[in-house]
Scaffold this motif. Sequence first.
Motif, PDB file in Angstrom:
ATOM      1  N   VAL A   6       2.684  -0.038  34.664  1.00  0.00           N
ATOM      2  CA  VAL A   6       2.134   1.274  34.309  1.00  0.00           C
ATOM      3  C   VAL A   6       0.633   1.118  34.132  1.00  0.00           C
ATOM      4  CG1 VAL A   6       2.614   0.890  31.850  1.00  0.00           C
ATOM      5  CG2 VAL A   6       2.286   3.215  32.693  1.00  0.00           C
ATOM      6  N   VAL A   8      -3.086   2.485  32.693  1.00  0.00           N
ATOM      7  CA  VAL A   8      -3.631   3.249  31.568  1.00  0.00           C
ATOM      8  C   VAL A   8      -5.147   3.350  31.735  1.00  0.00           C
ATOM      9  CG1 VAL A   8      -3.736   3.487  29.062  1.00  0.00           C
ATOM     10  CG2 VAL A   8      -1.806   2.275  30.123  1.00  0.00           C
ATOM     11  N   ARG A  25       8.012   6.089  31.876  1.00  0.00           N
ATOM     12  CA  ARG A  25       6.867   6.995  31.746  1.00  0.00           C
ATOM     13  C   ARG A  25       7.297   8.411  31.395  1.00  0.00           C
ATOM     14  NH1 ARG A  25       4.542   3.829  36.817  1.00  0.00           N
ATOM     15  NH2 ARG A  25       6.671   3.104  36.661  1.00  0.00           N
ATOM     16  N   ARG A  26       8.132   8.512  30.392  1.00  0.00           N
ATOM     17  CA  ARG A  26       8.590   9.786  29.842  1.00  0.00           C
ATOM     18  C   ARG A  26       8.634   9.647  28.329  1.00  0.00           C
ATOM     19  NH1 ARG A  26       8.018  10.482  34.396  1.00  0.00           N
ATOM     20  NH2 ARG A  26       9.334  11.519  35.966  1.00  0.00           N
ATOM     21  N   GLU A 121      14.000   4.635  38.799  1.00  0.00           N
ATOM     22  CA  GLU A 121      14.127   4.092  37.442  1.00  0.00           C
ATOM     23  C   GLU A 121      15.594   3.954  37.058  1.00  0.00           C
ATOM     24  OE1 GLU A 121      10.108   5.687  35.217  1.00  0.00           O
ATOM     25  OE2 GLU A 121      11.685   7.147  35.656  1.00  0.00           O
ATOM     26  N   LYS A 162      -0.927   8.894  26.547  1.00  0.00           N
ATOM     27  CA  LYS A 162       0.407   9.174  27.087  1.00  0.00           C
ATOM     28  C   LYS A 162       1.480   8.520  26.246  1.00  0.00           C
ATOM     29  CE  LYS A 162       3.025   9.054  31.419  1.00  0.00           C
ATOM     30  NZ  LYS A 162       3.263  10.499  31.400  1.00  0.00           N
ATOM     31  N   CYS A 164       5.240   7.178  25.894  1.00  0.00           N
ATOM     32  CA  CYS A 164       6.276   6.632  26.769  1.00  0.00           C
ATOM     33  C   CYS A 164       7.458   6.159  25.923  1.00  0.00           C
ATOM     34  CB  CYS A 164       5.732   5.461  27.588  1.00  0.00           C
ATOM     35  SG  CYS A 164       4.289   5.849  28.594  1.00  0.00           S
ATOM     36  N   HIS A 166       9.794   2.923  25.343  1.00  0.00           N
ATOM     37  CA  HIS A 166       9.817   1.477  25.563  1.00  0.00           C
ATOM     38  C   HIS A 166      11.201   0.968  25.177  1.00  0.00           C
ATOM     39  CE1 HIS A 166       8.041  -2.736  24.525  1.00  0.00           C
ATOM     40  NE2 HIS A 166       8.617  -2.715  25.716  1.00  0.00           N
TER      41      HIS A 166
END
Length: 213
Positions: A6, A8, A25-26, A121, A162, A164, A166
Amino acid sequence: FAELHVTVPGLPVACSRVLPGLVLRRDFAAFCPAEGELRALLVTEPLRPDLTGPGVEFVVGSEGQYRASLRWIARRTEALVKQLQSNNVKLLLSSAKQEEVVLHYAKLCGISVVECLLPEEMALISEITGVSPYEPFGDNVHREIPETAVATFCRPLLLGSKRCAHIGFSSVSAFQPHCLVLCGPVEGVNEQHAAALQEAFKMLQQLFKTVDQ
């Protein structure tokens, strides 16, 4: 590689790091803190059932019948989420967007939800855990849930601005997923670093590839 890194922008390159598990990434649609290992369920459909199935016309004779149908759907959704709770499911990973009623009951039952995951994903999570997505509908919503993944941790993660999700997973193979967080001043620099690293990994794969004698 696309699902295992990802970028940044807006942070120094020195902030780049490797994190165990996957960075999805949500943001969490619903987050309920849980300690230790937890059962995770993969789904590809909304848990709130539709009033009709494909190719079926739904006809009501009054507003009362329509409201009664909506109440039936709400009760069925509640029963399904409670069934997840009774099977000790603490995390729902969905490629579909879930309705507010699903998120409401998930929060009441202590189930975290990540929705709108990409097919890639979901496929990677299935490969890591060996678990296929669950199909919730049928005549019996109270049936035993056959397959759940094991998540070793589940927490929100802030990368720049952002948010996310994890999540660590217990792998069924020797592959232990880690995610590369690439920081840089602007998106273009991050993309260059990502492309260079991907090429480096490809070179290493070729270098250590077994030679057929």
